[in-house]
Write a protein that holds these residues in place. Structure first.
Motif, PDB file in Angstrom:
ATOM      1  N   THR A 110       0.845  -1.206   0.000  1.00 20.05           N
ATOM      2  CA  THR A 110       0.000   0.000   0.000  1.00 20.05           C
ATOM      3  C   THR A 110       0.877   1.252   0.000  1.00 20.05           C
ATOM      4  O   THR A 110       0.617   2.199  -0.747  1.00 20.05           O
ATOM      5  CB  THR A 110      -0.941  -0.021   1.216  1.00 20.05           C
ATOM      6  N   ALA A 111       1.921   1.252   0.808  1.00 20.92           N
ATOM      7  CA  ALA A 111       2.834   2.404   0.854  1.00 20.92           C
ATOM      8  C   ALA A 111       3.574   2.577  -0.472  1.00 20.92           C
ATOM      9  O   ALA A 111       3.767   3.710  -0.941  1.00 20.92           O
ATOM     10  CB  ALA A 111       3.829   2.232   2.000  1.00 20.92           C
ATOM     11  N   VAL A 112       3.977   1.466  -1.079  1.00 20.38           N
ATOM     12  CA  VAL A 112       4.652   1.517  -2.373  1.00 20.38           C
ATOM     13  C   VAL A 112       3.724   2.132  -3.419  1.00 20.38           C
ATOM     14  O   VAL A 112       4.119   3.023  -4.171  1.00 20.38           O
ATOM     15  CB  VAL A 112       5.131   0.113  -2.797  1.00 20.38           C
ATOM     16  N   MET A 113       2.490   1.671  -3.450  1.00 13.66           N
ATOM     17  CA  MET A 113       1.530   2.200  -4.422  1.00 13.66           C
ATOM     18  C   MET A 113       1.247   3.685  -4.167  1.00 13.66           C
ATOM     19  O   MET A 113       1.191   4.482  -5.109  1.00 13.66           O
ATOM     20  CB  MET A 113       0.240   1.381  -4.369  1.00 13.66           C
ATOM     21  N   ALA A 114       1.063   4.052  -2.913  1.00 12.94           N
ATOM     22  CA  ALA A 114       0.819   5.458  -2.577  1.00 12.94           C
ATOM     23  C   ALA A 114       2.001   6.314  -3.026  1.00 12.94           C
ATOM     24  O   ALA A 114       1.825   7.414  -3.564  1.00 12.94           O
ATOM     25  CB  ALA A 114       0.558   5.617  -1.081  1.00 12.94           C
ATOM     26  N   ARG A 115       3.206   5.812  -2.817  1.00  8.66           N
ATOM     27  CA  ARG A 115       4.415   6.539  -3.240  1.00  8.66           C
ATOM     28  C   ARG A 115       4.418   6.736  -4.753  1.00  8.66           C
ATOM     29  O   ARG A 115       4.710   7.832  -5.253  1.00  8.66           O
ATOM     30  CB  ARG A 115       5.658   5.769  -2.782  1.00  8.66           C
ATOM     31  N   LEU A 116       4.088   5.700  -5.509  1.00  8.62           N
ATOM     32  CA  LEU A 116       4.062   5.828  -6.967  1.00  8.62           C
ATOM     33  C   LEU A 116       3.005   6.825  -7.423  1.00  8.62           C
ATOM     34  O   LEU A 116       3.239   7.617  -8.338  1.00  8.62           O
ATOM     35  CB  LEU A 116       3.822   4.462  -7.611  1.00  8.62           C
ATOM     36  N   PHE A 117       1.844   6.806  -6.775  1.00  6.30           N
ATOM     37  CA  PHE A 117       0.767   7.709  -7.172  1.00  6.30           C
ATOM     38  C   PHE A 117       0.948   9.132  -6.643  1.00  6.30           C
ATOM     39  O   PHE A 117       0.180  10.030  -6.994  1.00  6.30           O
ATOM     40  CB  PHE A 117      -0.597   7.137  -6.778  1.00  6.30           C
ATOM     41  N   GLU A 118       1.974   9.364  -5.801  1.00  7.19           N
ATOM     42  CA  GLU A 118       2.303  10.745  -5.409  1.00  7.19           C
ATOM     43  C   GLU A 118       2.675  11.568  -6.637  1.00  7.19           C
ATOM     44  O   GLU A 118       2.479  12.772  -6.658  1.00  7.19           O
ATOM     45  CB  GLU A 118       3.480  10.773  -4.423  1.00  7.19           C
ATOM     46  N   ASP A 119       3.233  10.887  -7.642  1.00 13.86           N
ATOM     47  CA  ASP A 119       3.590  11.565  -8.884  1.00 13.86           C
ATOM     48  C   ASP A 119       2.319  11.713  -9.713  1.00 13.86           C
ATOM     49  O   ASP A 119       1.726  10.713 -10.129  1.00 13.86           O
ATOM     50  CB  ASP A 119       4.630  10.743  -9.647  1.00 13.86           C
ATOM     51  N   PRO A 120       1.879  12.951  -9.968  1.00 16.29           N
ATOM     52  CA  PRO A 120       0.630  13.135 -10.724  1.00 16.29           C
ATOM     53  C   PRO A 120       0.693  12.569 -12.138  1.00 16.29           C
ATOM     54  O   PRO A 120      -0.349  12.324 -12.746  1.00 16.29           O
ATOM     55  CB  PRO A 120       0.427  14.651 -10.744  1.00 16.29           C
ATOM     56  N   ALA A 121       1.888  12.321 -12.652  1.00 14.37           N
ATOM     57  CA  ALA A 121       2.021  11.747 -13.992  1.00 14.37           C
ATOM     58  C   ALA A 121       1.729  10.252 -14.008  1.00 14.37           C
ATOM     59  O   ALA A 121       1.491   9.679 -15.072  1.00 14.37           O
ATOM     60  CB  ALA A 121       3.424  12.003 -14.543  1.00 14.37           C
ATOM     61  N   THR A 122       1.740   9.605 -12.840  1.00 11.31           N
ATOM     62  CA  THR A 122       1.465   8.167 -12.782  1.00 11.31           C
ATOM     63  C   THR A 122      -0.039   7.937 -12.864  1.00 11.31           C
ATOM     64  O   THR A 122      -0.784   8.347 -11.983  1.00 11.31           O
ATOM     65  CB  THR A 122       2.023   7.549 -11.488  1.00 11.31           C
ATOM     66  N   ALA A 123      -0.459   7.281 -13.921  1.00 12.86           N
ATOM     67  CA  ALA A 123      -1.874   6.983 -14.112  1.00 12.86           C
ATOM     68  C   ALA A 123      -2.194   5.527 -13.797  1.00 12.86           C
ATOM     69  O   ALA A 123      -3.296   5.200 -13.369  1.00 12.86           O
ATOM     70  CB  ALA A 123      -2.285   7.288 -15.560  1.00 12.86           C
ATOM     71  N   ARG A 124      -1.191   4.648 -14.006  1.00 12.27           N
ATOM     72  CA  ARG A 124      -1.431   3.220 -13.869  1.00 12.27           C
ATOM     73  C   ARG A 124      -0.114   2.541 -13.492  1.00 12.27           C
ATOM     74  O   ARG A 124       0.936   2.867 -14.038  1.00 12.27           O
ATOM     75  CB  ARG A 124      -1.954   2.698 -15.212  1.00 12.27           C
ATOM     76  N   VAL A 125      -0.200   1.593 -12.555  1.00 13.01           N
ATOM     77  CA  VAL A 125       0.968   0.809 -12.162  1.00 13.01           C
ATOM     78  C   VAL A 125       0.845  -0.563 -12.822  1.00 13.01           C
ATOM     79  O   VAL A 125      -0.242  -1.160 -12.838  1.00 13.01           O
ATOM     80  CB  VAL A 125       1.084   0.693 -10.627  1.00 13.01           C
ATOM     81  N   VAL A 126       1.950  -1.042 -13.349  1.00 13.87           N
ATOM     82  CA  VAL A 126       2.020  -2.300 -14.083  1.00 13.87           C
ATOM     83  C   VAL A 126       2.927  -3.250 -13.301  1.00 13.87           C
ATOM     84  O   VAL A 126       4.004  -2.855 -12.870  1.00 13.87           O
ATOM     85  CB  VAL A 126       2.626  -2.076 -15.487  1.00 13.87           C
ATOM     86  N   VAL A 127       2.473  -4.487 -13.139  1.00 17.58           N
ATOM     87  CA  VAL A 127       3.308  -5.507 -12.512  1.00 17.58           C
ATOM     88  C   VAL A 127       3.304  -6.761 -13.369  1.00 17.58           C
ATOM     89  O   VAL A 127       2.371  -6.990 -14.144  1.00 17.58           O
ATOM     90  CB  VAL A 127       2.858  -5.839 -11.063  1.00 17.58           C
ATOM     91  N   GLU A 128       4.348  -7.572 -13.187  1.00 18.15           N
ATOM     92  CA  GLU A 128       4.486  -8.801 -13.976  1.00 18.15           C
ATOM     93  C   GLU A 128       5.087  -9.895 -13.106  1.00 18.15           C
ATOM     94  O   GLU A 128       6.161 -10.411 -13.397  1.00 18.15           O
ATOM     95  CB  GLU A 128       5.307  -8.559 -15.249  1.00 18.15           C
ATOM     96  N   PRO A 129       4.370 -10.272 -12.016  1.00 16.51           N
ATOM     97  CA  PRO A 129       4.899 -11.339 -11.163  1.00 16.51           C
ATOM     98  C   PRO A 129       4.787 -12.707 -11.836  1.00 16.51           C
ATOM     99  O   PRO A 129       3.961 -12.913 -12.725  1.00 16.51           O
ATOM    100  CB  PRO A 129       4.002 -11.273  -9.928  1.00 16.51           C
ATOM    101  N   ASP A 130       5.608 -13.612 -11.366  1.00 21.54           N
ATOM    102  CA  ASP A 130       5.573 -14.989 -11.847  1.00 21.54           C
ATOM    103  C   ASP A 130       4.156 -15.541 -11.685  1.00 21.54           C
ATOM    104  O   ASP A 130       3.505 -15.301 -10.665  1.00 21.54           O
ATOM    105  CB  ASP A 130       6.574 -15.820 -11.021  1.00 21.54           C
TER     106      ASP A 130
END
Length: 181
Positions: A110-130
């Motif tokens: 949750t903290a990682v996602m919140a940190r990424l979305f602090e940047d207003p340019a971030t619209a979507r987070v992409v992950v590719e786990p096994d």
């Protein structure tokens, strides 16, 4: 839980990271046989890369987890999906502990996602786990990720998943303090 972040220092933090990434519980990090020098080299490459960044998550000033974010137009997913403006790729690693704390890993993602979305340019987070990493798939779902499809990367078969800013912040029952972490 409140976390802070600092840039990872590839040389200063290499010993700590080496212990984390070579532990059997970090098998999906795919560095089980890495030597200390391998970890230093890998994170020096990330530190020099304008499209890939590594941060240490701190709890009470002490390293508690690793966070990486990258531009999927240039790293990791090139040619494997059609990136959109505002896409950011993410990896995170919670090290093993002898004293597990209920809810800690959820608080970290949750903290990682919140940190990424602090940047207003971030619209979507992409992950590719096994595809076999069902524990992280469940965590991803909790913070709003939606699986898209399986993809074949050179090192693994992965589950491509996306989380928009809206899905992250509009999850039912999310306490305001959770996203402020």
């Amino acid at each position: 839980m409140t976390f802070t972040f600092r840039p990872l220092d590839p040389l200063k933090d290499a010993e700590l990271l080496h212990a984390w990434v070579t532990h059997p519980k970090a098998a999906y990090w795919m560095m089980q046989d890495a030597r200390l020098e391998d970890v230093e080299r890998a994170y020096m490459e990330i530190a020099a890369d304008e499209h890939h960044h590594a941060l240490l998550g701190l709890r009470d000033g002490e390293p508690a987890f690793l966070m990486e974010h990258y531009d999927p137009v240039h790293r990791e997913l090139v040619g494997l999906y059609e990136p959109r403006p505002g896409d950011v790729g993410m990896h995170f690693l919670v090290p093993p502990t002898d004293t597990p704390e209920h809810g800690f890993t959820r608080a970290v993602i949750t903290a990682v996602m919140a940190r990424l979305f602090e940047d207003p340019a971030t619209a979507r987070v992409v992950v590719e786990p096994d595809v076999a990493n069902t524990a992280v798939h469940a965590l991803n779902e909790v913070v709003g990720f939606v699986p898209d499809r399986e993809i074949q990367k050179p090192e693994k078969k992965a589950l491509l998943s996306f989380c928009t800013r809206e899905r992250f912040f509009d999850r039912p029952g999310v306490p305001a303090t959770e996203v402020a972490a």
